[in-house]
Scaffold this motif. Structure first.
Motif, PDB file in Angstrom:
ATOM      1  N   GLY A 195       0.786  -1.221   0.000  1.00 34.51           N
ATOM      2  CA  GLY A 195       0.000   0.000   0.000  1.00 34.51           C
ATOM      3  C   GLY A 195       0.818   1.270   0.000  1.00 34.51           C
ATOM      4  N   VAL A 196       2.101   1.187  -0.296  1.00 33.75           N
ATOM      5  CA  VAL A 196       2.929   2.387  -0.389  1.00 33.75           C
ATOM      6  C   VAL A 196       2.599   3.056  -1.721  1.00 33.75           C
ATOM      7  CG1 VAL A 196       5.273   3.295  -0.448  1.00 33.75           C
ATOM      8  CG2 VAL A 196       4.723   1.334   1.007  1.00 33.75           C
ATOM      9  N   GLY A 197       1.899   4.171  -1.665  1.00 39.48           N
ATOM     10  CA  GLY A 197       1.443   4.835  -2.885  1.00 39.48           C
ATOM     11  C   GLY A 197       0.139   4.208  -3.353  1.00 39.48           C
ATOM     12  N   HIS A 198      -0.193   4.451  -4.602  1.00 38.63           N
ATOM     13  CA  HIS A 198      -1.412   3.862  -5.176  1.00 38.63           C
ATOM     14  C   HIS A 198      -1.200   2.375  -5.416  1.00 38.63           C
ATOM     15  CE1 HIS A 198      -3.335   7.699  -5.675  1.00 38.63           C
ATOM     16  NE2 HIS A 198      -2.235   8.176  -6.239  1.00 38.63           N
ATOM     17  N   ARG A 199      -2.258   1.615  -5.362  1.00 42.40           N
ATOM     18  CA  ARG A 199      -2.184   0.164  -5.582  1.00 42.40           C
ATOM     19  C   ARG A 199      -1.709  -0.146  -7.001  1.00 42.40           C
ATOM     20  NH1 ARG A 199      -2.337  -3.891  -1.924  1.00 42.40           N
ATOM     21  NH2 ARG A 199      -3.902  -3.553  -0.352  1.00 42.40           N
ATOM     22  N   HIS A 200      -0.899  -1.161  -7.116  1.00 42.43           N
ATOM     23  CA  HIS A 200      -0.449  -1.724  -8.401  1.00 42.43           C
ATOM     24  C   HIS A 200       0.357  -0.739  -9.250  1.00 42.43           C
ATOM     25  CE1 HIS A 200      -2.931  -5.050  -7.272  1.00 42.43           C
ATOM     26  NE2 HIS A 200      -4.013  -4.297  -7.248  1.00 42.43           N
TER      27      HIS A 200
END
Length: 96
Positions: free
Chosen positions: A45-50
């Motif tokens: 979950g660091v930043g936007h997913r994927h």
């Protein structure tokens, strides 16, 4: 027809080609290491997913192009040797 290579030329050429292949293997290893870490960070979950797909795709293209340059177009490949021979013949015919 080309002249035979001297033992020194063979050694130098073999080392250069082996170095190019080793460079590609290192490139793939670094790619896998970093993109694995990016994937883990993305899933945590660091930043936007994927988001990790974007550097993987961009860098992956670089790895593929590097591989083509080393294994397909690099010294010793049939494609490169045919192009070199074609250019030699053209230069012999035209003188430029």
């Amino acid at each position: 027809m080309s002249t035979p290579l001297s033992p020194e030329q063979i050694e130098r050429l073999a080392r250069r080609r082996a170095g190019a292949k080793l460079g590609w293997y290192v490139h793939v290893g670094v790619y896998l290491l970093f993109n694995g870490a990016f994937f883990v960070l993305s899933e945590l979950g660091v930043g936007h997913r994927h988001w990790s797909i974007y550097p993987a795709l961009g860098w992956g293209l670089g790895v593929v192009l590097h591989g083509i340059a080393v294994f397909v177009l690099g010294g010793g490949s049939g494609v490169r040797e045919r192009l070199i021979e074609h250019e030699r013949e053209r230069l012999r015919r035209t003188g430029r």
